[in-house]
Structure formats: structure tokens, C-alpha cells
Design an enzyme around this catalytic site. Structure first.
Site, PDB file in Angstrom:
ATOM      1  N   LYS A 125       7.056   1.997  -2.177  1.00  0.00           N
ATOM      2  CA  LYS A 125       6.135   2.708  -1.282  1.00  0.00           C
ATOM      3  C   LYS A 125       6.826   2.944   0.049  1.00  0.00           C
ATOM      4  CE  LYS A 125       1.642   2.530   0.953  1.00  0.00           C
ATOM      5  NZ  LYS A 125       0.301   1.937   0.993  1.00  0.00           N
ATOM      6  N   LYS A 183       5.711   6.036  -4.706  1.00  0.00           N
ATOM      7  CA  LYS A 183       4.812   6.755  -3.800  1.00  0.00           C
ATOM      8  C   LYS A 183       5.478   7.073  -2.484  1.00  0.00           C
ATOM      9  CE  LYS A 183       0.615   5.718  -1.329  1.00  0.00           C
ATOM     10  NZ  LYS A 183      -0.107   4.671  -0.712  1.00  0.00           N
TER      11      LYS A 183
END
Ligand code: PBG
Ligand code: ZN
Length: 322
Positions: free
Chosen positions: A191, A244
Site C-alpha cells: 500500500k 494498492k
């Protein structure tokens, strides 16, 4: 002589040699649940996406069911926030109540609970704070407590998105101790500290009150480091790995898929959604073509599942083509 065009001469032939497919089963739809009553409030920066109070949630869940989507990712927007994010691990918090409501009324729907503190802290950071520093180890028990609380409410999967080190191990241990040995962890492993989360922070009221998230989320320049994060999370017990954002990080998805034998989830985030929507609303791009091209791109890169705000449309488009 090789002529690659031979296999492109008809729709039937093209469909026979098609390498990747996007299936409705692989879509995960994020929903924003807000404390209060009678709320169906559009998120300006995410056209088509609303915040719902639990009493209005069935409008959205009926659509989810109708198009055949099997999983939702739940985010909560509490009425009250505090320094320690207690709403995240309050057994009667907004997400816990939403999970109970969904499991009671849509028992076949898979409920994934995002685990983080930022929607619940007054400062908007994903962990506890002392003298302006985001504390790691002190945050872990709270994340574990939140995960167990969601599990008790009926969540099928928990998804830690905080990016504290060792949170997967802490959550795994707490789940096991409480008898949830079969409840999977979908870890936001790769992330990045991204500008693409802007619209989400409007939707979830979770923008940091000071500073940024760069001391815990990853530097967008670091693809190799993403592999270390994935390796750590797998070692700690992650069952599924989220990468992500997705579109600007397709190489990261590919690298993970080449190096690890674990299902990868591409998170097509809010800013990616907003850009496509904005251009489509202007008539500058063909929304369906562009969205489906992005989706199949995630699959080609190596993703097994896709979290996307486009999920309802994608599911409808897939059905139309059948
Ligand atoms: C909470 C969380 C965020 C997103 C998912 N979980 C925001 C953030 O880290 O600031 C982003 C999702 C999106 O942009 O669609 N930690
Ligand atoms: Zn957070």
C-alpha cells in the site's frame, strides 16, 4: 510464416484465444456506512457512490445482490472520533452494526471489514500518536481488538489497511485466540502513500489532520520494497494480498504474482475511479471500454480479485456480454 492477425479474424476466434477474463465472482464492492438515520448522501468526488446509514443500506445491497456480486468491503463513518479511535473496536460501532445487519439480511454476501483507525481517530491517522509520531507497536493491540470485534459481529474476512509493521501477526494471534482460526486475513501489503486516495478521504472523512501518511505507507518509487512487505505479511499469516493503488502500480502486481503463490487483490482506488468518471461524464472517453480495459489489465498483471467502485457497472456489463 507467422501472421498473428490470423487469430483475430472473427469474434468467435478472438474469444477462443482470449487469455484473461473478468468474472463477477472476482469483484469486491466497497461500501461506506455512516452512523445516523435516513442517509443516502452522494460523495461529490466519486460520482455514483453514496454514504448510507444502515436503515438505507438495503437500497445498495439489493443492487449488489441483483448484479450477482458476492463480496462487499465495509468502511465506517462514525459520529464521534477520539484520540485512540475507539469507534473502530467498539462492539456496537458503526461497522460492527453494519456487519450484523448485512449478515442478518443478506447471509450469502461475503463481508470484508477494513481494519484501520483513521476513520475513527480525531487526528485522522491510522495509528496512535505521541508527540506527533505515529506509534507502531502501541497501535497493534487496537487493530487486533478491532479485527476480533468485526469477526464477532460476523465478518467473513478482515482487511488491515493501516500499514503498521507486524499487524498481520498481531491480528492473526488475536483471531486464533478467540476461536476464529478459519477467518482469513486480506492484508493491504503493498500500500503506497498515494495521491489517489483523495476522494476516499472525502467519502470516509479520514484525511489526516496534520502531516501525511509517508512514515507508514510506502514510497511510490519502491517496487522492490513492496515484495519485502508481501513476504513479511505472508510469513505473519496473510491469506490474501492487496496491492494498492492498482493502475499506476501494475508492475507491482506483476512482480508479486511472479514471486509468490498467493491470491492477489488489486485495489482500483477512489482517485482512479474519479478520473475515469470525470472524463466519461465529459464525454471524452467511452466509460465501459475504458473500465473493462482497466479490469482486464489487472487480471493480466496477475490479480485474482479486484476491489473497485465500478463493480456494479462491471457486473452488469459482464452479464450483457453473456
Ligand atoms: C484506510 C484506507 C484508505 C483506503 C482504504 N483504506 C485511505 C488511506 O489510507 O488514506 C483508500 C481507498 C481508496 O482510495 O479507494 N487506511
Ligand atoms: Zn487508515
Amino acid at each position: 510464416m507467422e501472421r498473428t492477425r490470423r487469430l483475430r479474424t472473427s469474434a468467435a476466434l478472438r474469444s477462443m484465444v482470449r487469455e484473461e477474463h473478468v468474472r463477477v465472482d472476482e469483484l469486491i464492492y466497497p461500501i461506506f456506512v455512516m452512523e445516523g438515520n435516513n442517509i443516502c448522501s452522494p460523495v461529490d468526488s466519486m460520482p455514483g457512490i453514496n454514504q448510507y446509514s444502515i436503515d438505507c443500506l438495503s437500497e445498495e445491497l439489493d443492487r449488489v445482490k441483483e448484479v450477482g456480486i458476492k463480496a462487499v468491503l465495509v468502511f465506517g463513518i462514525p459520529e464521534h472520533k477520539d484520540e485512540v479511535g475507539s469507534g473502530a473496536y467498539d462492539d456496537h460501532g458503526i461497522v460492527q452494526e453494519a456487519i450484523r445487519y448485512i449478515k442478518a439480511n443478506y447471509p450469502e454476501l461475503l463481508v470484508i471489514a477494513d481494519v484501520c483507525l483513521c476513520e475513527y481517530t480525531s487526528h485522522g491517522h491510522c495509528g496512535l500518536i505521541c508527540n506527533g509520531e505515529i506509534l507502531n507497536d502501541e497501535t497493534l493491540p487496537l487493530l487486533a481488538k478491532a479485527a476480533v470485534s468485526y469477526a464477532k459481529a460476523g465478518a467473513d474476512i478482515v482487511a488491515p489497511s493501516d500499514m503498521m509493521d507486524k499487524r498481520v501477526a498481531a491480528i492473526r494471534e488475536a483471531l486464533d485466540e478467540n476461536g476464529f482460526i478459519n477467518l482469513p486475513i486480506m492484508a493491504y501489503s503493498a500500500k503506497f502513500a498515494s495521491g489517489y486516495y483523495g476522494p476516499f478521504r472525502d467519502a470516509a472523512h479520514s484525511a489526516p489532520g496534520f502531516g501525511d501518511r509517508k512514515t507508514y505507507q510506502m514510497d511510490p518509487a519502491n517496487g522492490q520494497e513492496a515484495l519485502r512487505e508481501v513476504e513479511e505479511d505472508i510469513a505473519e499469516g496473510a491469506d490474501l494480498i492487496i496491492a494498492k493503488p492498482a493502475m499506476a502500480y501494475m508492475d507491482v502486481i506483476k512482480e508479486i504474482s511472479l514471486n509468490y503463490n498467493i491470491p492477489i487483490v488489486a485495489y482500483n482506488v477512489s482517485g482512479e475511479y474519479a478520473m475515469v468518471k470525470a472524463a466519461a461524464m465529459q464525454g471524452w472517453i467511452d466509460e465501459k471500454k475504458i473500465v473493462m480495459e482497466n479490469m482486464v489489465g489487472f487480471k493480466r498483471a496477475g490479480a485474482k480479485m479486484i476491489i473497485t467502485y465500478h463493480a456494479l457497472d462491471v457486473a452488469r456489463w459482464i452479464k450483457e456480454e453473456e
